[in-house]
Enzyme design. Sequence first.
Site, short mmCIF file in Angstrom:
data_model
loop_
_atom_site.label_atom_id
_atom_site.label_comp_id
_atom_site.label_asym_id
_atom_site.label_seq_id
_atom_site.Cartn_x
_atom_site.Cartn_y
_atom_site.Cartn_z
N ASP A 15 3.00 -2.79 -3.99
CA ASP A 15 3.69 -4.11 -3.75
C ASP A 15 2.90 -5.27 -4.11
OD1 ASP A 15 5.21 -5.86 -2.15
OD2 ASP A 15 3.43 -6.18 -0.65
N ASP A 17 3.03 -9.16 -3.06
CA ASP A 17 2.57 -10.41 -1.77
C ASP A 17 2.11 -9.56 -0.99
OD1 ASP A 17 3.74 -12.81 -2.99
OD2 ASP A 17 5.82 -11.72 -2.96
#
Length: 219
Positions: A15, A17
């Site tokens: 991922d 953020d």
Amino acid sequence: MTATTVLTARALLLDMDGTLVNSDAVVERIWRRWADRHGLDGDEVMRVVHGRQGHASMALLLPDRPIEQNLADNARMLAAETADMDGVVEVPGAGAFLASLAGLPHALVTSADVALSTARMAAAGLPLPAVRITAESVGASKPDPEGFLKGAAELGVAPEDCVVFEDSGAGIAAGRAAGMRVVGVGPRAGLHGPDALVQDLTRVRVEATADGSIRLRLG
């Protein structure tokens, strides 16, 4: 003494953020303004938005609003976020972690679009992985597993041989739904029961094994 967890994988799915990039300051600014415009509680909005595409968050927060309005609003939000890099920095250890993955199978799997993910990684001083699954790549947002399954497929690795790095409840649920093990990054991740948890990426060591696998030492 901190205990060390060891995981072995064929590929890592990352991922962005909250996992590689700390963009919380921007997300708070943009989404709290949005909450004010719609008469919603800002704290409740912030509990929903992490890890999801914007229109998916809007659908949960404003369930009676037509999807066309959510998509149009989402486009405006993405433009505002892409223009605002104030406070965007790497999660501690992210640069060294990505450097340690050179030559090893890994992919970025983010709910951001191409423009936003490119801008945020650059603002944090991080290189973009060669394989990237962005908002444009999928038909369903996390917590749907589509993004992680596509990342595994592009790398040619079975889902059960992948390890996901995530920070949000939606992302952890997506990784689990994809049949993958999940390493949570940061305190937000610890609320959602990942398979392993690290404070940040300074607590991750990557080793390539003789058979081409990736050994992770966490702790």
